[in-house]
Design a protein around this motif. Sequence first.
Motif, short mmCIF file in Angstrom:
data_model
loop_
_atom_site.label_atom_id
_atom_site.label_comp_id
_atom_site.label_asym_id
_atom_site.label_seq_id
_atom_site.Cartn_x
_atom_site.Cartn_y
_atom_site.Cartn_z
N ASN A 157 43.30 14.86 50.14
CA ASN A 157 43.00 13.52 49.29
C ASN A 157 43.85 13.73 48.04
O ASN A 157 43.33 14.35 47.34
CB ASN A 157 41.31 12.93 48.66
N ALA A 158 45.00 13.18 47.59
CA ALA A 158 45.80 12.98 46.83
C ALA A 158 46.11 11.24 46.41
O ALA A 158 46.30 11.12 46.33
CB ALA A 158 46.95 13.66 46.86
N PRO A 159 46.47 11.13 44.89
CA PRO A 159 47.37 9.40 44.57
C PRO A 159 48.66 10.22 45.46
O PRO A 159 48.82 10.59 46.08
CB PRO A 159 47.08 10.56 43.29
N SER A 160 48.59 8.12 45.34
CA SER A 160 49.94 7.65 45.94
C SER A 160 51.16 8.31 45.60
O SER A 160 51.35 9.66 44.24
CB SER A 160 50.38 5.80 46.07
N ASP A 161 52.28 8.11 46.39
CA ASP A 161 53.38 8.82 46.37
C ASP A 161 54.08 8.27 44.91
O ASP A 161 54.40 8.76 43.99
CB ASP A 161 54.25 8.88 47.39
N SER A 193 45.24 8.30 34.28
CA SER A 193 45.26 8.63 36.02
C SER A 193 43.88 7.88 36.36
O SER A 193 43.07 7.83 37.13
CB SER A 193 44.89 10.09 35.41
N GLU A 194 43.52 6.57 34.86
CA GLU A 194 42.74 5.97 35.89
C GLU A 194 42.51 4.78 36.84
O GLU A 194 41.29 4.38 37.46
CB GLU A 194 42.80 4.81 34.32
N GLU A 195 43.06 5.10 37.51
CA GLU A 195 43.79 4.18 38.96
C GLU A 195 43.67 5.15 40.01
O GLU A 195 42.91 4.59 40.87
CB GLU A 195 45.11 3.53 39.47
N PHE A 196 43.35 6.38 39.65
CA PHE A 196 43.04 7.52 40.73
C PHE A 196 42.09 8.26 40.66
O PHE A 196 42.36 9.68 40.78
CB PHE A 196 44.07 7.87 41.55
N LYS A 197 41.08 8.33 39.34
CA LYS A 197 40.34 8.94 39.33
C LYS A 197 39.25 9.39 40.24
O LYS A 197 38.74 10.80 40.76
CB LYS A 197 39.54 9.03 37.50
N ARG A 220 41.08 16.73 42.10
CA ARG A 220 39.98 17.34 42.41
C ARG A 220 39.19 16.29 41.68
O ARG A 220 39.55 15.23 40.65
CB ARG A 220 38.49 18.51 41.47
N PRO A 221 37.93 15.25 42.86
CA PRO A 221 37.49 13.92 42.24
C PRO A 221 36.85 14.20 41.07
O PRO A 221 36.43 14.85 40.60
CB PRO A 221 37.26 13.14 43.52
N GLU A 222 36.04 12.59 40.91
CA GLU A 222 35.72 12.08 39.69
C GLU A 222 34.04 12.68 40.51
O GLU A 222 33.42 12.59 41.21
CB GLU A 222 35.80 10.83 39.36
N VAL A 223 33.36 13.65 39.11
CA VAL A 223 31.95 13.66 39.76
C VAL A 223 30.62 12.80 38.73
O VAL A 223 31.35 13.31 37.65
CB VAL A 223 31.52 14.74 40.27
N VAL A 224 30.19 11.38 38.87
CA VAL A 224 29.90 10.67 37.57
C VAL A 224 28.48 11.43 37.64
O VAL A 224 27.09 11.78 38.43
CB VAL A 224 29.30 9.57 38.62
N GLU A 257 22.56 10.19 29.43
CA GLU A 257 24.08 9.75 28.69
C GLU A 257 24.42 9.61 30.59
O GLU A 257 24.48 10.56 31.06
CB GLU A 257 24.31 10.45 28.73
N THR A 258 25.70 8.99 30.43
CA THR A 258 25.80 9.15 31.95
C THR A 258 27.79 9.39 32.07
O THR A 258 28.35 8.63 30.63
CB THR A 258 25.63 7.39 32.58
N VAL A 259 28.26 10.34 31.77
CA VAL A 259 29.49 11.31 32.20
C VAL A 259 30.02 10.45 33.13
O VAL A 259 29.92 10.92 34.53
CB VAL A 259 29.27 11.85 32.19
N ARG A 260 31.53 10.12 33.07
CA ARG A 260 32.37 9.92 33.36
C ARG A 260 33.75 9.99 33.30
O ARG A 260 34.04 10.50 32.42
CB ARG A 260 32.57 7.79 33.72
N GLY A 261 34.52 10.09 34.48
CA GLY A 261 36.26 11.02 34.26
C GLY A 261 36.20 11.56 34.29
O GLY A 261 37.12 12.73 33.75
#
Length: 381
Positions: A157-161, A193-197, A220-224, A257-261
């Motif tokens: 799993n990776a961002p687009s080209d 990187s917000e677009e593909f977090k 690595r993907p975002e883990v909320v 507290e919810t940690v994102r990103g």
Amino acid sequence: DVHYKPAVVQPTVNPVTGRALDMSHAVLRSVSPIHVEYLRNMGAGSSMSISLIKEGRLWGLISCTHMSGSRYLPYEVRTACEFVGQFMSSFLATKEGHENYDQRIRTKSVQGRLLERMTRHLDFAGELCQSPPELLELTGATGAAVYFNGRTTVLGNAPSDEQLQALIRWLASRPESQDVFATNSLLRHYPESEEFKDVAAGLIAASMSRGRHNYVLWFRPEVVQTVRWGGNPHKPVDTHEDQLRLHPRKSFALWQETVRGKSLPWTDYELEAAQELRRNIIDIVLERSEELLKLNTELERSNVELDSFAYAASHDLKEPLRGIHNYASLVLREDAESLRPSNRTRMDTVVRLTQRMGRHEAHRLLYAAAQRAQSEGLPFV
């Protein structure tokens, strides 16, 4: 004691060095007024902390709190507490090393297999992303990309080209010169990187070269995460007498507290594995560059030898060719009338072919001379 009155140490400036007095080893020195206010808000009367040191840095501490007023601890008790802190500190590195031992052994095995695959194939960059996905196993990533000489190969799993190209340009433009850049919050460094977090909130970028900006990337993907605090951890700031001052929290009710990103953090052995792979790739590139340079040198020497042989062969053939042409021309000039039509046609063909061979040889010699002049940097007219 939260009710103590701090005393001024005289002098505040060391008269020998001219610098502020070093209080590093003063065990009974005054603490921060923010900490005293924190204890009062909590209803505590006194406190003591024991530092836990790992590799010369503060790793953690044992915090002791006494609620009902002040409490005096004699020297022997304080010495015993200090011994407990030193004893625990000595075990920190050893215990963490044992916990990661199995993972490090597995990582070394994966590195060996990747190195073998890279050395057996010319396209080592593409080979890194072949199945089985050992490149992902090396760092525990969910996606990876190898960018080498303008070509991108993706695994998992990776961002687009398009997003990858923009990310690589950003990495290349960073002023800091880091062989391996790692973060579990790419959003903090690279807002785009917000677009593909969801696939790349965490990043390891290992640079394979200085000037050409070739990279191995792990994602690595975002883990909320939901973090539970004993009160709001964000300290308020008040203005007092035209000065900003931090104040500790007054409420100790459960605060969430919810940690994102952010992704799961990269461990030390995963970062070491990325650095080791980078060194292996650089070694392979250098070795193949040396092999190519050696091959080019041998090829140039072979071309010189071939030119010498061709020149000698041409020189040896020129005289017989000229003789054939002259004798055939002489026969046609003196005995043309007595020759049968078929023989006369054959002699004309001999003359024409020898002339043609002569022109080709002249062109070849001119081309060889021009090539030699160009290689030596000389003008050729």
